[in-house]
Design a protein around this motif. Sequence first.
Motif, short mmCIF file in Angstrom:
data_model
loop_
_atom_site.label_atom_id
_atom_site.label_comp_id
_atom_site.label_asym_id
_atom_site.label_seq_id
_atom_site.Cartn_x
_atom_site.Cartn_y
_atom_site.Cartn_z
N ALA A 78 1.11 4.19 -2.79
CA ALA A 78 0.87 5.59 -2.44
C ALA A 78 2.09 6.45 -2.75
CB ALA A 78 0.50 5.71 -0.97
N SER A 79 3.29 5.92 -2.49
CA SER A 79 4.51 6.66 -2.80
C SER A 79 4.63 6.90 -4.30
CB SER A 79 5.74 5.89 -2.30
OG SER A 79 5.72 5.77 -0.90
N ILE B 241 2.14 7.15 -6.40
CA ILE B 241 1.15 8.17 -6.77
C ILE B 241 1.67 9.56 -6.45
CG2 ILE B 241 -1.15 9.07 -6.23
CD1 ILE B 241 -2.06 6.17 -5.80
N CYS C 223 -7.30 -1.04 -2.61
CA CYS C 223 -6.09 -0.35 -2.15
C CYS C 223 -6.36 1.14 -1.96
CB CYS C 223 -4.96 -0.57 -3.16
SG CYS C 223 -3.47 0.39 -2.80
N LEU C 224 -7.05 1.75 -2.93
CA LEU C 224 -7.36 3.17 -2.82
C LEU C 224 -8.26 3.46 -1.62
CD1 LEU C 224 -7.94 4.16 -6.57
CD2 LEU C 224 -5.91 4.55 -5.16
N GLN D 227 -4.09 9.11 2.88
CA GLN D 227 -2.84 9.11 2.12
C GLN D 227 -3.07 9.10 0.61
OE1 GLN D 227 -1.06 5.57 3.70
NE2 GLN D 227 -0.16 6.61 5.46
N ILE D 228 -4.20 9.61 0.17
CA ILE D 228 -4.49 9.60 -1.26
C ILE D 228 -5.00 10.97 -1.66
CG2 ILE D 228 -6.91 8.86 -1.13
CD1 ILE D 228 -4.28 7.44 -3.51
N TYR D 229 -4.69 11.38 -2.88
CA TYR D 229 -5.00 12.73 -3.32
C TYR D 229 -5.63 12.69 -4.71
CZ TYR D 229 -1.25 13.00 0.06
OH TYR D 229 -0.47 12.81 1.17
N LEU E 107 4.55 9.30 3.82
CA LEU E 107 4.80 9.28 2.39
C LEU E 107 5.54 10.54 1.99
CD1 LEU E 107 1.33 8.07 1.16
CD2 LEU E 107 3.38 6.72 1.56
N ASP F 210 0.84 -1.20 0.00
CA ASP F 210 0.00 0.00 0.00
C ASP F 210 0.87 1.25 0.00
OD1 ASP F 210 -2.27 -1.47 -0.03
OD2 ASP F 210 -2.96 -0.93 1.98
N LEU G 225 -6.04 3.45 1.43
CA LEU G 225 -5.26 4.69 1.48
C LEU G 225 -6.16 5.88 1.81
CD1 LEU G 225 -2.95 4.16 -1.63
CD2 LEU G 225 -2.39 3.82 0.77
N TYR G 226 -7.39 5.82 1.35
CA TYR G 226 -8.35 6.88 1.66
C TYR G 226 -8.61 6.96 3.17
CZ TYR G 226 -12.90 9.23 1.96
OH TYR G 226 -13.93 10.06 2.30
#
Length: 429
Positions: A10-11, A13, A42-43, A51-53, A112, A6, A46-47
Amino acid sequence: MSTDQDIEIASYIVRYMMTHERLSLDILKDKFNMDDLQIRKCLIRLYFRGQIYGQIQQINGGKLFLIFLQQDDNQNLNAPTLTLDQIIDWNINEFDLDSIKSSIKTNDTKILTSNDTETESFHQDMFVSTPEEIEISRSKETSQKDFISVEMRIGISTYKLCIRIHVKNASQDSITNSRLKFNFGHFLKYEDINPKHNVKLEESFIWVDIGKINAAQGKIFEIFFNQTQQKQIKFDGLMQYKSIDGFARVLRLYPIEIDTILPKFTAQESSIKYIKSFMKKKEIIKRIQGFGIPYVEDPDNAQLYLEKITEKYGFLQISKIDKENTKMSFYFAKTEVKSGENCEILVVPQIKRNVLAFYCCSPYEHLVVNVLRQLSYDFQSLLREKNLLEKDQNLINLNCIKCGNVLDIFPPENEFVACRFCQLLQKPW
């Protein structure tokens, strides 16, 4: 799926968003050998970790993209917010959210960052809370990030381009571990003239360590570049910081562009009476750049050099003042800006008590900035040709570092002088 994978996704992304405005989900599937359901799970994880944008949107014939920047109705770039519904899409029954939440490990994980090889000060551990705490913290963080902003303005400092950056934290909580990544063109040379800045230079971008910013406070700093070519310049980048709740955040900076290629100027007949009325117009932008050189043995010759540089670009001398301690020449011209409008511009090279300066005014700020920077650069080059400056010597900036007004005198080396406008004591060289 492991927490490590994960983090790896994320890294990837975060690194991708530094140079792109969107990322195809097909790229993620291919790179990490995952199907649509796996990548969405996975998203979601991270959500929940914050950790997701970006936003998931269908473009290019129905392909799914993670959008990092988008334009609003006013053509302004905004960083969109990802929602859980966008990750799940219409197949909400395919996902067991409680199971996904419980699968999120609560052990330590890494913040991250945009680069796996960055310095240790930006690789600190953060604690991952329980799913319920994550929901509360994520909501709080969403509200905080709306109060974090970065403003950039382009200015001049003698022959150099100056980027003035104001980082604001208008929230009620402090942020830490903040730093700025600043991208620029290969024809710009970064000048490390402020030892207070902790700057790391890497090819065509720099990292600026900002550190902690307390609640309801900000930090202002300036970055200087020596421009080797006249051309279109674009600055962009991002800001990384750690929120009060331990989340790593990335804020994309709105790109700013400036065309440093001077237009063609045509000599314009005028009178001092018209010049005075022109300078009083409300829409006129006025700027002055003062500088000194170590030795001005003959002010008359120095003024002639200033005039020679101005006339090189087609300006017509309208009037001249020649007194014992003051020498000024008024030059006028017209040009056409990119919008197609005709524009008048005034340039006044001058010397007052060994302080040399170019004054410029016009309705267009970018034109004023470009003219002052180019005239200063050409004047410095001419002084070197005349052996009045050593090759490693530069013009010395005599604009106040606080208010921007020109200092009254050019002090000897290592001596302080006070600005008569803001009273700040400073040492120009």
